[in-house]
Design a protein around this motif. Structure first.
Motif, PDB file in Angstrom:
ATOM      1  N   UNK A 218      -8.336 -43.877  11.661  1.00 54.20           N
ATOM      2  CA  UNK A 218      -6.922 -44.030  12.047  1.00 54.20           C
ATOM      3  C   UNK A 218      -6.675 -45.140  13.068  1.00 54.20           C
ATOM      4  N   UNK A 219      -7.679 -45.949  13.364  1.00 57.32           N
ATOM      5  CA  UNK A 219      -7.445 -47.116  14.202  1.00 57.32           C
ATOM      6  C   UNK A 219      -7.431 -46.862  15.691  1.00 57.32           C
ATOM      7  N   UNK A 220      -8.027 -45.781  16.137  1.00 59.17           N
ATOM      8  CA  UNK A 220      -8.139 -45.519  17.564  1.00 59.17           C
ATOM      9  C   UNK A 220      -9.565 -45.747  18.025  1.00 59.17           C
ATOM     10  N   UNK A 221      -9.894 -45.169  19.171  1.00 58.90           N
ATOM     11  CA  UNK A 221     -11.262 -45.258  19.677  1.00 58.90           C
ATOM     12  C   UNK A 221     -11.551 -44.055  20.560  1.00 58.90           C
ATOM     13  N   UNK A 222     -12.852 -43.773  20.745  1.00 59.11           N
ATOM     14  CA  UNK A 222     -13.282 -42.685  21.615  1.00 59.11           C
ATOM     15  C   UNK A 222     -14.426 -43.201  22.473  1.00 59.11           C
ATOM     16  N   UNK A 223     -14.258 -43.084  23.796  1.00 56.77           N
ATOM     17  CA  UNK A 223     -15.274 -43.508  24.751  1.00 56.77           C
ATOM     18  C   UNK A 223     -15.595 -42.335  25.660  1.00 56.77           C
ATOM     19  N   UNK A 224     -16.876 -42.088  25.891  1.00 53.70           N
ATOM     20  CA  UNK A 224     -17.312 -41.012  26.779  1.00 53.70           C
ATOM     21  C   UNK A 224     -18.003 -41.638  27.983  1.00 53.70           C
ATOM     22  N   UNK A 225     -17.502 -41.318  29.183  1.00 56.83           N
ATOM     23  CA  UNK A 225     -18.039 -41.919  30.398  1.00 56.83           C
ATOM     24  C   UNK A 225     -18.205 -40.855  31.482  1.00 56.83           C
ATOM     25  N   UNK A 226     -18.906 -41.214  32.535  1.00 62.71           N
ATOM     26  CA  UNK A 226     -19.070 -40.334  33.701  1.00 62.71           C
ATOM     27  C   UNK A 226     -18.360 -40.875  34.931  1.00 62.71           C
ATOM     28  N   UNK A 227     -17.463 -41.832  34.732  1.00 63.10           N
ATOM     29  CA  UNK A 227     -16.750 -42.472  35.843  1.00 63.10           C
ATOM     30  C   UNK A 227     -15.292 -42.036  35.869  1.00 63.10           C
ATOM     31  N   UNK A 228     -14.930 -41.334  36.936  1.00 62.98           N
ATOM     32  CA  UNK A 228     -13.545 -40.913  37.108  1.00 62.98           C
ATOM     33  C   UNK A 228     -12.631 -42.119  37.303  1.00 62.98           C
ATOM     34  N   UNK A 229     -13.064 -43.085  38.117  1.00 63.79           N
ATOM     35  CA  UNK A 229     -12.242 -44.259  38.409  1.00 63.79           C
ATOM     36  C   UNK A 229     -11.949 -45.062  37.146  1.00 63.79           C
ATOM     37  N   UNK A 230     -12.950 -45.235  36.310  1.00 71.49           N
ATOM     38  CA  UNK A 230     -12.760 -46.003  35.077  1.00 71.49           C
ATOM     39  C   UNK A 230     -11.770 -45.306  34.147  1.00 71.49           C
ATOM     40  N   UNK A 231     -11.758 -43.979  34.167  1.00 74.47           N
ATOM     41  CA  UNK A 231     -10.832 -43.232  33.321  1.00 74.47           C
ATOM     42  C   UNK A 231      -9.387 -43.436  33.766  1.00 74.47           C
ATOM     43  N   UNK A 232      -9.151 -43.453  35.062  1.00 75.97           N
ATOM     44  CA  UNK A 232      -7.788 -43.634  35.562  1.00 75.97           C
ATOM     45  C   UNK A 232      -7.300 -45.075  35.399  1.00 75.97           C
ATOM     46  N   UNK A 233      -8.198 -46.023  35.435  1.00 78.90           N
ATOM     47  CA  UNK A 233      -7.827 -47.440  35.440  1.00 78.90           C
ATOM     48  C   UNK A 233      -7.029 -47.808  34.181  1.00 78.90           C
ATOM     49  N   UNK A 234      -5.790 -48.269  34.405  1.00 80.82           N
ATOM     50  CA  UNK A 234      -4.901 -48.755  33.345  1.00 80.82           C
ATOM     51  C   UNK A 234      -4.591 -47.712  32.278  1.00 80.82           C
ATOM     52  N   UNK A 235      -4.684 -46.437  32.629  1.00 79.77           N
ATOM     53  CA  UNK A 235      -4.380 -45.384  31.655  1.00 79.77           C
ATOM     54  C   UNK A 235      -2.878 -45.247  31.450  1.00 79.77           C
ATOM     55  N   UNK A 236      -2.491 -44.955  30.214  1.00 83.48           N
ATOM     56  CA  UNK A 236      -1.091 -44.672  29.887  1.00 83.48           C
ATOM     57  C   UNK A 236      -0.778 -43.188  30.049  1.00 83.48           C
ATOM     58  N   UNK A 237      -1.786 -42.359  29.805  1.00 81.28           N
ATOM     59  CA  UNK A 237      -1.644 -40.904  29.889  1.00 81.28           C
ATOM     60  C   UNK A 237      -2.923 -40.366  30.515  1.00 81.28           C
ATOM     61  N   UNK A 238      -2.787 -39.494  31.515  1.00 82.75           N
ATOM     62  CA  UNK A 238      -3.961 -38.871  32.109  1.00 82.75           C
ATOM     63  C   UNK A 238      -3.830 -37.354  31.992  1.00 82.75           C
ATOM     64  N   UNK A 239      -4.962 -36.724  31.653  1.00 83.98           N
ATOM     65  CA  UNK A 239      -4.994 -35.268  31.513  1.00 83.98           C
ATOM     66  C   UNK A 239      -6.196 -34.755  32.295  1.00 83.98           C
ATOM     67  N   UNK A 240      -6.080 -34.664  33.626  1.00 83.49           N
ATOM     68  CA  UNK A 240      -7.196 -34.144  34.432  1.00 83.49           C
ATOM     69  C   UNK A 240      -7.178 -32.613  34.404  1.00 83.49           C
ATOM     70  N   UNK A 241      -8.223 -32.038  33.853  1.00 86.45           N
ATOM     71  CA  UNK A 241      -8.271 -30.581  33.702  1.00 86.45           C
ATOM     72  C   UNK A 241      -9.715 -30.105  33.738  1.00 86.45           C
TER      73      UNK A 241
END
Length: 327
Positions: A218-241
């Motif tokens: 479907x033209x998306x992507x999935x990335x798995x990381x251990x960096x909280x900062x990288x996840x927040x950087x330039x995010x359009x939507x954040x779901x911290x849970x």
């Protein structure tokens, strides 16, 4: 491919095609519009549904009960601790009996390595649709409401960065079903999903494999990381849970050394500032305030958590109408 909705189980959205999910969203929007205008929707008049809960619930129970009443039917709330299940009655027998009494069975069973198997056994023997109100692996009712909310707020979701971020909490050892359902569903709408968690809190490998396949199609992507900062950087939507370390540690102990080592994983205004200016904050609720998130974020201008909670009503009604009365 012609869809057959009536009698279709709703255990995971992975078993619904993209076209079927689009129809589900269309019906959800129609339900929301009619609810806002006070237009009656007696589509399930005189029908009966059973709501089986092995755990506590606020949004799920009330969105299902209220929604079914608004559709003209009656939902029986069943605390399984007061049923013969507590004396050992098996899922097969419960499903055969309840499905002979009514038109659908909804169940919440989040016990690790038990919940989804229980729902599958019920589905095998039930005459009527089984609706998953959350199990150890999936929470499709939450995921579809989140998707609806994201569409409302962001319109075109393609190539948006949505970050599903583990967060510290100590209220209870929470299931992995919310992030698991999100990471599977969102790539099907072309989003760039970033799954971020500390070491020790992975989702199963098969989930990541399926999510990446969904992204490829479907033209998306999935990335798995251990960096909280990288996840927040330039995010359009954040779901911290928060979710528990069930994959690597099946103990039901809530607070342990691994959890305490990651108590800095809390959503703050400083971290939100790393995201896009128009970022939205989502959470399935209930949030562990002061641990998962600070009040100024969950109550702040970027938060859409209560919009998503309201959408639980409309998407639940759509699921009920389509599986009990659809074509």
């Amino acid at each position: 491919m012609k869809s057959q909705f009536r009698g279709k189980h709703f255990i995971t959205l992975q078993e619904w095609t993209k076209e079927e999910i689009d129809t589900l969203l269309d019906v959800s929007y129609d339900m929301k519009k009619k609810f806002a205008m006070g237009i009656p929707t007696p589509y399930l008049q005189y029908k009966t549904m059973f709501l089986m809960f092995f755990e506590q619930s606020t949004r799920t129970r009330n969105s299902m009960e209220a929604g079914f009443a608004q559709l003209g039917g009656h939902a029986n709330y069943l605390d399984t601790s007061t049923m013969q299940i507590s004396h050992g009655e098996v899922a097969k027998d419960t499903a055969i009996i309840l499905s002979s009494y009514g038109d659908a069975i909804a169940c919440r069973n989040c016990f690790w390595e038990i919940g989804n198997k229980y729902l599958r056994e019920m589905a095998e023997y039930s005459r009527v649709p089984i609706i998953n109100m959350q199990c150890d692996l999936y929470h499709p009712l939450q995921a579809i409401a989140d998707l609806m909310t994201m569409q409302e707020k962001k319109k075109n979701l393609k190539r948006l960065k949505v970050s599903i971020i583990w967060a510290y909490a100590k209220s209870h050892k929470k299931p992995i079903s919310v992030p698991l359902s999100q990471v599977l569903l969102f790539p099907r709408y072309g989003m760039d999903v970033c799954l971020a968690h500390p070491e020790g809190y992975p989702l199963p490998d098969w989930v990541i494999d399926q999510a990446k396949e969904n992204a490829r199609k479907h033209g998306g992507s999935v990335t798995v990381i251990n960096s909280e900062a990288e996840a927040y950087k330039d995010a359009d939507i954040v779901i911290p849970k928060n979710w528990g370390s069930w994959v690597t540690n099946q103990s039901d102990v809530v607070v342990d050394d691994l959890l305490e080592a990651n108590r800095s994983w809390i959503c703050t205004e400083e971290k939100m500032a790393m995201a896009k200016d128009d970022v939205i904050y989502l959470h399935a609720l209930p949030a562990d305030r002061g641990n998962e998130v600070v009040d100024s974020v969950i109550d702040g201008p970027h938060s859409v958590v209560f919009d998503a909670a309201e959408n639980r009503l409309h998407t639940s009604k759509a699921v009920m109408v389509m599986t009990m009365n659809g074509r």
